[in-house]
Write a protein that holds these residues in place. Structure first.
Motif, PDB file in Angstrom:
ATOM      1  N   LYS A 170      16.151 -13.862   1.467  1.00 38.12           N
ATOM      2  CA  LYS A 170      15.679 -14.562   2.671  1.00 38.12           C
ATOM      3  C   LYS A 170      15.363 -13.622   3.833  1.00 38.12           C
ATOM      4  N   ALA A 171      15.433 -12.304   3.579  1.00 33.66           N
ATOM      5  CA  ALA A 171      15.062 -11.345   4.632  1.00 33.66           C
ATOM      6  C   ALA A 171      13.539 -11.288   4.740  1.00 33.66           C
ATOM      7  N   THR A 172      13.042 -11.037   5.936  1.00 29.43           N
ATOM      8  CA  THR A 172      11.608 -10.819   6.117  1.00 29.43           C
ATOM      9  C   THR A 172      11.354  -9.335   5.812  1.00 29.43           C
ATOM     10  N   SER A 173      10.410  -9.071   4.914  1.00 32.23           N
ATOM     11  CA  SER A 173      10.297  -7.705   4.386  1.00 32.23           C
ATOM     12  C   SER A 173       8.930  -7.084   4.631  1.00 32.23           C
ATOM     13  N   LEU A 174       8.950  -5.814   4.974  1.00 32.49           N
ATOM     14  CA  LEU A 174       7.716  -5.029   5.049  1.00 32.49           C
ATOM     15  C   LEU A 174       7.763  -3.978   3.957  1.00 32.49           C
ATOM     16  N   LEU A 175       6.783  -3.999   3.062  1.00 29.61           N
ATOM     17  CA  LEU A 175       6.644  -2.941   2.064  1.00 29.61           C
ATOM     18  C   LEU A 175       5.523  -2.034   2.558  1.00 29.61           C
ATOM     19  N   LEU A 176       5.859  -0.793   2.872  1.00 27.53           N
ATOM     20  CA  LEU A 176       4.839   0.131   3.373  1.00 27.53           C
ATOM     21  C   LEU A 176       4.124   0.775   2.188  1.00 27.53           C
ATOM     22  N   ALA A 177       2.811   0.930   2.309  1.00 24.73           N
ATOM     23  CA  ALA A 177       2.033   1.488   1.190  1.00 24.73           C
ATOM     24  C   ALA A 177       1.010   2.491   1.689  1.00 24.73           C
ATOM     25  N   GLU A 178       0.767   3.474   0.847  1.00 21.10           N
ATOM     26  CA  GLU A 178      -0.147   4.561   1.225  1.00 21.10           C
ATOM     27  C   GLU A 178      -1.567   4.284   0.746  1.00 21.10           C
ATOM     28  N   ILE A 179      -2.527   4.531   1.641  1.00 16.14           N
ATOM     29  CA  ILE A 179      -3.937   4.522   1.248  1.00 16.14           C
ATOM     30  C   ILE A 179      -4.434   5.960   1.440  1.00 16.14           C
ATOM     31  N   PRO A 180      -4.851   6.638   0.364  1.00 16.85           N
ATOM     32  CA  PRO A 180      -5.285   8.030   0.510  1.00 16.85           C
ATOM     33  C   PRO A 180      -6.493   8.138   1.443  1.00 16.85           C
ATOM     34  N   LEU A 181      -6.557   9.243   2.195  1.00 16.08           N
ATOM     35  CA  LEU A 181      -7.696   9.470   3.096  1.00 16.08           C
ATOM     36  C   LEU A 181      -9.001   9.413   2.316  1.00 16.08           C
ATOM     37  N   GLY A 182     -10.021   8.893   2.937  1.00 16.08           N
ATOM     38  CA  GLY A 182     -11.333   8.846   2.285  1.00 16.08           C
ATOM     39  C   GLY A 182     -11.493   7.657   1.361  1.00 16.08           C
TER      40      GLY A 182
END
Ligand code: ATP
Ligand code: MG
Length: 245
Positions: free
Chosen positions: A166-178
């Motif tokens: 029930k926690a509000t979650s942020l999953l951080l994700a990488e987008i490579p440059l370009g």
């Protein structure tokens, strides 16, 4: 008329206004962005604001940066995480990749290791009764997966456990440059919402932008906003950005 949806503000100036006041409580949101666009800062702001202003306990799982660095960099924005840790309102968890088991495909079709990874993330939530959680980054964990299938399995397991917590979650994700894509497309489909942070060259200056391609259950803005990292953390422009070329 259904029951009103309960929302919780992110604490990021400008962002809450374009998502009906905040994230839906318990949702799992992907925050994907180019290098240096403020993913970690946004995650920390979410945890700090929740704990300090709302009394919501938060857990920050750091896969990519050691937590001492996180504490130090947060202080630059005036966020004293150590004090909140002492109060039992915040827990910073070091989860370096070398501590994470390799994923092994079994003959049964199951993938060994996924449960261990998910457990390492979910266990600390119980310790502080977390209402907020950030995983920095999910991309690092997914890099252990051999393909789209394993990635989807890991994401679905994690998504379910986070939902149940029930926690509000942020999953951080990488987008490579370009590029404009995260590595495993499953990420965008499994989660409840997607926030994109990108950096673009305008003339000879780098501009940071934020937009929201998806936020289930929310009448969100489809515009693109300038994103600023200031002494007080992340803020987005009150008005949509005028798209350059
Ligand atoms: N005190 C500050 N004031 C203004 N800008 C800052 C400050 N501290 C850091 N920044 C900017 O924020 C950027 C880093 O932000 P952050 O670490 O949140 O990005 P990130 O998306 O997590 O990066 P990475 O992809 O490396 O994990 C720095 O590159 C710098 O441009
Ligand atoms: Mg980061």
């Amino acid at each position: 008329m259904g029951r009103a949806i309960e929302r919780t503000p992110t604490g990021v100036m400008g962002l809450d206004e374009i998502i009906e006041g905040g994230l839906i409580r318990g949702d799992v949101i992907l925050v994907a962005g180019h290098p240096g666009t403020g993913k970690t800062t946004l995650g920390l702001q979410f945890i700090y604001y929740g704990a300090r202003e709302l009394g919501e306990p938060g857990v920050y799982i750091s896969v990519t940066e050691p937590v001492q660095r996180i504490r130090r960099n947060a202080l630059r924005f005036g966020w004293d995480l150590a004090a909140l840790e002492d109060e039992g309102l915040v827990k910073l968890v070091d989860l370096p990749l070398m501590d994470v088991p390799y994923l092994v495909a079994l003959e049964t079709g199951q993938v060994q290791g996924i449960n261990d990874i998910v457990y390492k993330i979910v266990r600390p939530l119980r310790e502080v009764k977390a209402k907020r959680v950030v995983v920095d980054t999910i991309s690092a964990l997914l890099s252990l997966c051999k393909g789209e299938g394993d990635a989807r399995l890991l994401l679905l397991r994690l998504y379910r456990e986070l939902m149940m917590s029930k926690a509000t979650s942020l999953l951080l994700a990488e987008i490579p440059l370009g590029t404009h894509e995260v590595r495993f497309t499953a990420q965008e489909f499994v989660v409840d919402g997607v926030i994109i942070l990108e950096s673009v060259l305008e003339g000879n200056r780098l501009i940071r932008r934020l937009y929201i391609p998806k936020m289930r259950g929310t009448n969100h803005s489809l515009d693109c906003y300038n994103l600023y990292i200031t002494e007080e953390g992340i803020a987005i422009s009150p008005m949509p950005a005028i798209r350059g070329i």
